[in-house]
Design an enzyme around this catalytic site. Structure first.
Site, mmCIF file in Angstrom:
data_model
loop_
_atom_site.group_PDB
_atom_site.id
_atom_site.type_symbol
_atom_site.label_atom_id
_atom_site.label_comp_id
_atom_site.label_asym_id
_atom_site.label_seq_id
_atom_site.Cartn_x
_atom_site.Cartn_y
_atom_site.Cartn_z
ATOM 1 N N CYS A 183 -4.093 -1.398 -2.019
ATOM 2 C CA CYS A 183 -4.437 0.323 -2.310
ATOM 3 C C CYS A 183 -5.253 0.401 -3.522
ATOM 4 O O CYS A 183 -5.088 -0.171 -4.538
ATOM 5 C CB CYS A 183 -2.933 0.741 -2.546
ATOM 6 S SG CYS A 183 -2.984 2.553 -2.936
ATOM 7 N N GLU A 239 -5.256 9.347 9.399
ATOM 8 C CA GLU A 239 -3.979 9.163 9.872
ATOM 9 C C GLU A 239 -3.606 10.095 11.331
ATOM 10 O O GLU A 239 -2.698 9.467 11.935
ATOM 11 C CB GLU A 239 -2.743 9.629 8.900
ATOM 12 C CG GLU A 239 -2.942 9.192 7.469
ATOM 13 C CD GLU A 239 -1.780 8.378 7.062
ATOM 14 O OE1 GLU A 239 -0.836 8.468 7.369
ATOM 15 O OE2 GLU A 239 -2.106 7.406 6.046
ATOM 16 N N ASP A 263 1.039 -1.314 0.123
ATOM 17 C CA ASP A 263 0.125 0.022 -0.003
ATOM 18 C C ASP A 263 0.817 1.067 0.171
ATOM 19 O O ASP A 263 2.085 1.124 0.286
ATOM 20 C CB ASP A 263 -0.918 0.192 1.366
ATOM 21 C CG ASP A 263 -1.750 1.315 1.141
ATOM 22 O OD1 ASP A 263 -2.431 1.699 0.392
ATOM 23 O OD2 ASP A 263 -1.766 1.760 2.459
ATOM 24 N N SER A 264 0.257 2.293 -0.254
ATOM 25 C CA SER A 264 1.052 3.698 -0.171
ATOM 26 C C SER A 264 1.441 4.089 1.312
ATOM 27 O O SER A 264 2.238 4.639 1.593
ATOM 28 C CB SER A 264 0.098 4.802 -0.581
ATOM 29 O OG SER A 264 -0.990 4.778 -0.057
ATOM 30 N N CYS A 306 -11.340 3.394 -0.309
ATOM 31 C CA CYS A 306 -9.830 3.529 -0.071
ATOM 32 C C CYS A 306 -9.708 2.879 1.272
ATOM 33 O O CYS A 306 -10.416 2.893 2.110
ATOM 34 C CB CYS A 306 -9.923 5.055 0.208
ATOM 35 S SG CYS A 306 -8.354 5.856 0.765
ATOM 36 N N HIS A 345 -8.199 3.660 3.957
ATOM 37 C CA HIS A 345 -8.630 4.346 5.342
ATOM 38 C C HIS A 345 -9.932 4.279 5.674
ATOM 39 O O HIS A 345 -10.147 4.485 6.986
ATOM 40 C CB HIS A 345 -7.863 5.624 5.278
ATOM 41 C CG HIS A 345 -6.341 5.913 5.099
ATOM 42 N ND1 HIS A 345 -5.919 5.389 4.150
ATOM 43 C CD2 HIS A 345 -5.660 6.466 5.915
ATOM 44 C CE1 HIS A 345 -4.376 5.516 4.360
ATOM 45 N NE2 HIS A 345 -4.291 6.139 5.279
HETATM 46 N N1 DGL Z 1 -4.214 3.942 0.138
HETATM 47 C C1 DGL Z 1 -4.679 4.745 -0.649
HETATM 48 C C2 DGL Z 1 -5.890 4.175 -1.375
HETATM 49 O O1 DGL Z 1 -6.421 3.238 -1.158
HETATM 50 C C3 DGL Z 1 -5.256 6.051 0.062
HETATM 51 C C4 DGL Z 1 -3.858 6.737 0.680
HETATM 52 C C5 DGL Z 1 -3.121 7.503 -0.607
HETATM 53 O O2 DGL Z 1 -3.631 8.543 -1.035
HETATM 54 O O3 DGL Z 1 -2.000 7.003 -0.666
HETATM 55 O O4 DGL Z 1 -6.318 4.798 -2.318
#
Ligand code: DGL
Length: 283
Positions: free
Chosen positions: A84, A163, A21-22, A195, A197
């Site tokens: 992600c 976050e 993931d990011s 997303c 989060h």
């Molecule tokens: N992990 C990203 C997503 O699911 C969200 C966080 C980001 O923008 O990197 O889209």
């Protein structure tokens, strides 16, 4: 399932699954994998130095995803999960063509469940700017059910709110009410939390949308899809004692290792050891 993956005979069922993931958000996907297929070993990479992906272009996210996949391959993973939404939207189709091991993203499973869940044919998708811009959720949902109207809404402030740990906070409530107002006016009956989060503010989303709207969590559905895929390929690892000295869950990041360890300890159901920082630009 792709035909060529059926030749996964050379892969070792004991090998770990690579999840990336990011940043920390993909831990919501790792959490579902741990719950649903507890025998599996995981290598998790969070690209905390280059987060967020949601505001970047497709080309950049694709380049980052390729680097991470090269790193995961050095860890001898048997399959990869792009945990992600943004990277799944921007990179999955391309990297899937380039790889000879199974790889899945989070979008297909969530889209399928949303298409099945809606009664009135109106589905809302909330996600990052990049995911909404890609149109991938709408494409997948309409491929399954062309009669469905998909209404996308970028919700960029949700990521920093999560976050910051503001899961239950009046600021999050206020922003959620504003973001979701248009979707409520359209009378959607199903909402995809597109997303990583967003499942962490599920109770806020539930309160704003009301009890009658089905909330779809792609993380949960992806873990189920992964389980089915591993079963089909005879790659599912049975739940064992794990007394062979190999760490079951290993965490890597490109920056701020301590935050990853802290967050992982808070949300994962199992013991989490330290996180290792690597230079992802080397891959
Ligand atoms: N992990 C990203 C997503 O699911 C969200 C966080 C980001 O923008 O990197 O889209």
């Amino acid at each position: 399932m792709e035909e060529r993956w059926k030749t996964a005979a050379g892969l070792d069922p004991d090998a770990p699954i690579g999840v990336f993931d990011s940043g920390i958000g993909g831990l919501t996907v790792a959490r579902e994998i741990i719950r649903q297929i507890p025998g599996e070993r995981l290598i998790y990479f969070g690209d905390t130095a280059r987060l967020p992906y949601g505001t970047k272009t497709k080309d950049t996210v694709l380049r980052y995803s390729r680097q991470i996949i090269r790193f995961l391959r050095t860890q001898k993973v048997k399959a990869i999960v792009i945990a992600c939404n943004t990277a799944s939207a921007c990179a999955l189709n391309e990297v899937r063509r380039e790889l000879d091991i199974p790889i899945i993203g989070v979008i297909y499973a969530g889209a399928r469940v949303a298409a099945e869940a809606t009664h009135n044919g109106k589905v809302g998708v909330i996600a990052t700017e990049a995911t909404i811009r890609s149109g991938v959720y709408a494409e997948e949902i309409c491929r399954i059910r062309p009669d469905v109207e998909v209404i996308g809404k970028p919700c960029p402030l949700f990521v920093p709110l999560v976050e910051e740990g503001l899961f239950h906070d009046s600021v999050t409530d206020e922003i959620a009410s504003r973001y979701l107002a248009d979707l409520k006016k359209k009378y959607i009956d199903t909402l995809v939390m597109g997303c990583t989060h967003y499942p962490l503010i599920r109770s806020t989303l539930r309160r704003v949308m009301g009890e009658d709207v089905t909330l779809v969590n792609p993380a949960y559905e992806t873990a189920l899809e992964l389980k089915g895929l591993l079963q089909e390929l005879n790659l599912l690892r049975p739940e064992t004692e794990d007394g062979d000295g190999v760490e079951k869950y290993r965490f890597f990041v490109s920056d701020r290792a301590e935050s990853m360890t802290r967050f992982a300890k808070a949300i994962l159901p199992r013991e989490v050891k330290d996180t290792v920082q690597i230079n992802i630009e080397e891959y």
